[in-house]
Design an enzyme around this catalytic site. Sequence first.
Site, PDB file in Angstrom:
ATOM      1  N   ASP A   1       0.840  -1.195   0.000  1.00 22.35           N
ATOM      2  CA  ASP A   1       0.000   0.000   0.000  1.00 22.35           C
ATOM      3  C   ASP A   1       0.879   1.250   0.000  1.00 22.35           C
ATOM      4  O   ASP A   1       2.028   1.213   0.448  1.00 22.35           O
ATOM      5  CB  ASP A   1      -0.893   0.037   1.249  1.00 22.35           C
ATOM      6  CG  ASP A   1      -1.888  -1.110   1.260  1.00 22.35           C
ATOM      7  OD1 ASP A   1      -2.158  -1.673   0.184  1.00 22.35           O
ATOM      8  OD2 ASP A   1      -2.372  -1.441   2.358  1.00 22.35           O
TER       9      ASP A   1
HETATM   10  N1  URA Z   1      -1.392  -5.856   3.868  1.00 19.86           N
HETATM   11  C1  URA Z   1      -1.831  -4.595   3.880  1.00 19.86           C
HETATM   12  O1  URA Z   1      -2.868  -4.291   4.458  1.00 19.86           O
HETATM   13  N2  URA Z   1      -1.125  -3.651   3.241  1.00 19.86           N
HETATM   14  C2  URA Z   1       0.049  -3.911   2.612  1.00 19.86           C
HETATM   15  O2  URA Z   1       0.673  -3.003   2.051  1.00 19.86           O
HETATM   16  C3  URA Z   1       0.499  -5.239   2.613  1.00 19.86           C
HETATM   17  C4  URA Z   1      -0.237  -6.198   3.246  1.00 19.86           C
END
Ligand code: URA
Length: 247
Positions: free
Chosen positions: A112
């Site tokens: 993310d």
């Molecule tokens: N899980 C999440 O919620 N975000 C990420 O970036 C990776 C795994």
Amino acid sequence: MRLDKYLADAGIGTRSEVKKLIYWKKVTVNGETVDDPAYRLSETSLVCFKGEPVQYSEFEYWMLNKPSGVVSESRKNSLKRGEKIPEGEERTVVDLIRGSGKKDLFPAGRLDKDTEGLLLITNDGKLSHRLLSPAKHVEKTYYAELSGPLTEEAAERLEAGADIGDERPTRPCRIDRIRKNAVHITITEGRYHQIKRMFETEGLTVTYLRRITFGPLSLDETLKPGESRMLTGEEVRSLTEEQGNGK
Ligand code: URA
């Protein structure tokens, strides 16, 4: 392959820079100076730049410590050295890789925008595909800070598999509680916002997330957020041998 493309792919310089180097007679092929950028190499040609053999490899593998605020995408038209990010476009993880001779790098998977940590950047589509295949169940460990304490019962529920609103619950995972509000969590899937959604099922918000392992790779702690380095030969071998645990 043309000599100028070979040198550019090997990271000696941009296509126009290596053309100049060839005109300046800095390049030999099988011991003979070649001053034609379009010279065609054979499979066995030995190319030297300033007397040193040029190491060519089709693929590059980089470990990036992704900083928060950067998207896990590549840019359609990669930026030239010193070129600014086009208006209206976001900085991508590939923009952070400096010193690559490849124009076709992409992130193997996504983190993310606000997640930090280990991201593999490569141009090896087959390897990336294998590592990300849902059937492989490659392990990924994250350090997560939470909005509140995680009880032992809640950790056990998440470890067994959480209903995050998808067709199936999440696969079993491993949680090590580090502090009341901080955990290491190891998952073998890569669903959208998976960790955040898992903790949400227990009424908790993930306030900070950093990936610290990806299959056999561990985040190099000497890399500050935004920094990257090429993988060592050993790390590349460990990745190509990675079998996951989902046979
Ligand atoms: N899980 C999440 O919620 N975000 C990420 O970036 C990776 C795994």
